[in-house]
Motif scaffolding. Structure first.
Motif, mmCIF file in Angstrom:
data_model
loop_
_atom_site.group_PDB
_atom_site.id
_atom_site.type_symbol
_atom_site.label_atom_id
_atom_site.label_comp_id
_atom_site.label_asym_id
_atom_site.label_seq_id
_atom_site.Cartn_x
_atom_site.Cartn_y
_atom_site.Cartn_z
ATOM 1 N N UNK A 5 0.846 -1.414 0.112
ATOM 2 C CA UNK A 5 -0.133 -0.036 -0.109
ATOM 3 C C UNK A 5 0.842 1.330 -0.079
ATOM 4 N N UNK A 6 2.070 1.201 0.786
ATOM 5 C CA UNK A 6 2.881 2.371 0.788
ATOM 6 C C UNK A 6 3.588 2.549 -0.452
ATOM 7 N N UNK A 7 3.859 1.541 -1.367
ATOM 8 C CA UNK A 7 4.413 1.444 -2.507
ATOM 9 C C UNK A 7 3.396 2.114 -3.754
ATOM 10 N N UNK A 8 1.966 1.928 -3.570
ATOM 11 C CA UNK A 8 0.974 2.154 -4.278
ATOM 12 C C UNK A 8 0.909 3.784 -4.117
ATOM 13 N N UNK A 9 0.880 4.023 -3.068
ATOM 14 C CA UNK A 9 0.560 5.497 -2.592
ATOM 15 C C UNK A 9 1.891 6.220 -3.164
ATOM 16 N N UNK A 10 3.045 6.020 -3.104
ATOM 17 C CA UNK A 10 4.339 6.423 -3.621
ATOM 18 C C UNK A 10 4.147 6.545 -5.108
ATOM 19 N N UNK A 11 3.878 5.562 -5.745
ATOM 20 C CA UNK A 11 3.810 5.348 -7.313
ATOM 21 C C UNK A 11 2.923 6.329 -7.736
ATOM 22 N N UNK A 12 1.721 6.390 -7.068
ATOM 23 C CA UNK A 12 0.305 7.037 -7.598
ATOM 24 C C UNK A 12 0.866 8.799 -7.577
ATOM 25 N N UNK A 13 1.751 9.275 -6.913
ATOM 26 C CA UNK A 13 2.120 10.558 -6.770
ATOM 27 C C UNK A 13 2.438 11.052 -8.241
ATOM 28 N N UNK A 14 3.151 10.088 -8.935
ATOM 29 C CA UNK A 14 3.248 10.559 -10.170
ATOM 30 C C UNK A 14 2.271 11.158 -10.935
ATOM 31 N N UNK A 15 1.016 10.761 -10.623
ATOM 32 C CA UNK A 15 -0.056 11.313 -11.361
ATOM 33 C C UNK A 15 -0.379 12.851 -11.309
ATOM 34 N N UNK A 16 0.069 13.288 -9.861
ATOM 35 C CA UNK A 16 -0.052 14.817 -9.784
ATOM 36 C C UNK A 16 1.134 15.578 -9.997
ATOM 37 N N UNK B 222 9.121 -9.502 -2.166
ATOM 38 C CA UNK B 222 8.991 -8.007 -2.134
ATOM 39 C C UNK B 222 9.492 -7.420 -3.398
ATOM 40 N N UNK B 223 10.828 -7.951 -3.878
ATOM 41 C CA UNK B 223 11.387 -7.459 -5.150
ATOM 42 C C UNK B 223 10.212 -7.746 -6.483
ATOM 43 N N UNK B 224 9.586 -8.868 -6.481
ATOM 44 C CA UNK B 224 8.897 -9.232 -7.384
ATOM 45 C C UNK B 224 7.604 -8.493 -7.416
ATOM 46 N N UNK B 225 6.886 -8.149 -6.357
ATOM 47 C CA UNK B 225 5.759 -7.473 -6.046
ATOM 48 C C UNK B 225 6.088 -5.822 -6.465
ATOM 49 N N UNK B 226 7.199 -5.495 -6.228
ATOM 50 C CA UNK B 226 7.536 -4.061 -6.537
ATOM 51 C C UNK B 226 7.586 -4.044 -8.038
ATOM 52 N N UNK B 227 8.386 -5.003 -8.814
ATOM 53 C CA UNK B 227 8.480 -4.843 -10.176
ATOM 54 C C UNK B 227 7.126 -4.711 -10.961
ATOM 55 N N UNK B 228 6.070 -5.915 -10.331
ATOM 56 C CA UNK B 228 4.992 -5.881 -10.808
ATOM 57 C C UNK B 228 4.229 -4.506 -10.672
ATOM 58 N N UNK B 229 4.022 -3.928 -9.618
ATOM 59 C CA UNK B 229 3.562 -2.710 -9.358
ATOM 60 C C UNK B 229 4.091 -1.537 -10.434
ATOM 61 N N UNK B 230 5.547 -1.489 -10.487
ATOM 62 C CA UNK B 230 6.077 -0.814 -11.388
ATOM 63 C C UNK B 230 5.403 -0.874 -12.876
ATOM 64 N N UNK C 9 2.305 -1.845 -13.208
ATOM 65 C CA UNK C 9 1.049 -1.531 -13.618
ATOM 66 C C UNK C 9 1.190 -0.037 -13.499
ATOM 67 N N UNK C 10 2.057 0.596 -12.860
ATOM 68 C CA UNK C 10 2.255 2.024 -13.022
ATOM 69 C C UNK C 10 2.391 2.684 -14.078
ATOM 70 N N UNK C 11 3.123 1.861 -15.057
ATOM 71 C CA UNK C 11 3.363 2.359 -16.360
ATOM 72 C C UNK C 11 5.024 2.709 -16.753
ATOM 73 N N UNK C 12 5.504 2.005 -15.860
ATOM 74 C CA UNK C 12 7.056 2.659 -16.158
ATOM 75 C C UNK C 12 7.428 1.848 -17.414
ATOM 76 N N UNK C 13 8.698 2.544 -17.847
ATOM 77 C CA UNK C 13 9.152 2.408 -19.390
ATOM 78 C C UNK C 13 9.561 0.877 -19.360
ATOM 79 N N UNK C 14 9.516 0.089 -20.615
ATOM 80 C CA UNK C 14 9.685 -1.089 -20.698
ATOM 81 C C UNK C 14 11.212 -1.332 -20.733
ATOM 82 N N UNK C 15 11.984 -0.496 -21.081
ATOM 83 C CA UNK C 15 13.244 -0.546 -20.792
ATOM 84 C C UNK C 15 13.929 -0.581 -19.574
#
Length: 407
Positions: free
Chosen positions: A155-166, A199-207, A209-215
């Motif tokens: 949830x903390x990672x979701x909040x952090x990554x969602x800040x990119x929208x603003x 932890x690492x796999x879930x973080x990458x999966x959330x990245x 979903x957040x739309x990080x560059x494929x590279x």
């Protein structure tokens, strides 16, 4: 014409007014009842019930192994303890699922900080059990911080990554990488290679979903592969686990015995209490409870449990298809992925498709920390998937009984 349309809208809106059908209860329980995903709650309840039966089946074997030969040790000792933990965990799950999203987010941020600090102190003050330091002793009992940190981290990672929208200029990706790397470092010191992977796999999966560059994702995949190779050469625990898995060297007793136990019952099992190979398993009530299920209830039961986990994850992901809040999407999807991935790893270990990792099967394995942490995580997941059944996702459409009228 406009008045006519307006009149239709008002009439139809009145027609679906919840108050006319006794659904206008504004209490917390009333809102929870109509907004909760009842299918998801039912699937989780079934899983908890299966887990209690499985712990009852494994309890005699675990009791024989850990009672020290005491004649006063009850064969259902772990069953009764698990029942007590369920009695605590279910109310916790329900209460958390009733929280508004904003409150659930704040709770998660506080929890993430608190259990990260505990994780820092684990190697210093944690008792050593089977060569690992993963717990903190509070006198009344031991707590495994990494188990509780998992849902709060998501949830903390979701909040952090969602800040990119603003604000697109915020360096949320590097910050999330530093936080995840710090957690991975602390887990490897315990050592806890399995949780590090989660932890690492879930973080990458959330990245992703957040739309990080494929590279970047490809670079992370390569870095992960390099990290595993380096761990093999410089991290003794990883070397031992990988050698056992790939080359069959070292002590493979646990995984070999787990596989033999799982397949001993055939398709339909030997019946409750009929298993005998479970008495030779080292952790029949925790890490290898899936094998106990296979022996006593059969491979069909194992497949049904795997399908149940898949159904829970699929239910969440499908429900998020019409969600428009990026934080809710990342939080719920991350929690579902973390839950499903942990279950997958445990089952793969039991069927010798992954090296032994000392990881519990969610809601089925015995354990107080595990049950409470999973209850918190599922409560958060239920909170983020709650949906008002009378609100549409579009503010320009009024819906009722399958009809719609443009406003």
């Amino acid at each position: 014409m406009i008045k006519s349309i307006s009149g239709q809208i008002k009439a139809k809106a009145a027609f679906v007014d919840p108050s006319r059908y006794g659904r206008s209860d504004t209490s917390a329980i009333g809102r929870w009842f109509w907004e909760i995903d009842k299918v998801l709650l039912l699937l989780v309840s079934v899983l908890i019930g299966i887990g209690l039966i499985a712990v009852a089946a494994a309890s005699p074997a675990a009791g024989q192994r850990y009672s020290g030969g005491s004649v006063h040790f009850s064969e259902l000792y772990y069953f009764w303890r698990q029942l007590a933990w369920i009695a605590v965990g279910i109310p916790v799950m329900i209460v958390i699922s009733m929280l508004p999203r904003e409150t659930a987010r704040r709770l998660s941020l506080f929890g993430a900080v608190f259990f990260f600090v505990l994780l820092v102190f684990v190697p210093i003050i944690g008792p050593e059990v089977n060569g690992a330091r993963r717990w903190v002793n509070f006198g009344f009992g031991q707590v495994q911080p990494s188990e509780f940190l998992k849902p709060f981290f998501v949830v903390a990672m979701a909040w952090l990554l969602s800040l990119k929208d603003g604000d697109k200029s915020l360096p949320v990706y590097p910050i999330s990488a530093v936080v995840t790397g710090g957690i991975a470092f602390l887990l490897m010191k315990q050592p806890d290679f399995g949780s590090t992977i989660i932890f690492c796999a879930v973080w990458v999966a959330m990245l992703a979903l957040a739309g990080v560059n494929m590279r970047i994702l490809i670079g992370l995949a390569v870095a992960g592969l390099v990290g595993v190779v380096l761990a093999y050469f410089f991290y003794d625990v990883a070397t031992q686990r990988i050698d056992e898995f790939l080359f069959g060297t070292g002590d493979t007793f646990q995984t070999d015995n787990a596989m033999r136990t799982l397949t001993a019952g055939g398709l339909f099992g030997m019946g409750p209490g009929g298993g005998t190979r479970k008495f030779g398993l080292p952790e029949p009530h925790t890490d290898y409870i899936f094998s106990v299920i296979g022996e006593e209830f059969g491979l069909i039961a194992c497949l049904a449990i795997a399908a149940l986990y898949l159904g829970i994850v699929a239910r969440v992901l499908i429900k998020l298809l019409d969600e428009d809040n990026s934080f809710a999407i990342l939080a719920a999807a991350g929690l579902a992925i973390e839950f499903g991935f942990q279950a997958l790893i445990n089952m793969m270990v039991n069927v010798q498709l992954a090296p032994s990792k000392g990881m519990t099967l969610p809601f089925i394995s015995y354990g107080g920390s595990s049950m409470l942490a999973l209850s918190i995580g599922m409560g958060l997941l239920l909170a983020f998937t709650r949906r008002n059944p009378y609100l549409t996702r579009s503010p320009y459409v009024v819906k009722w009984s399958g009809e719609s009228l443009a406003a």
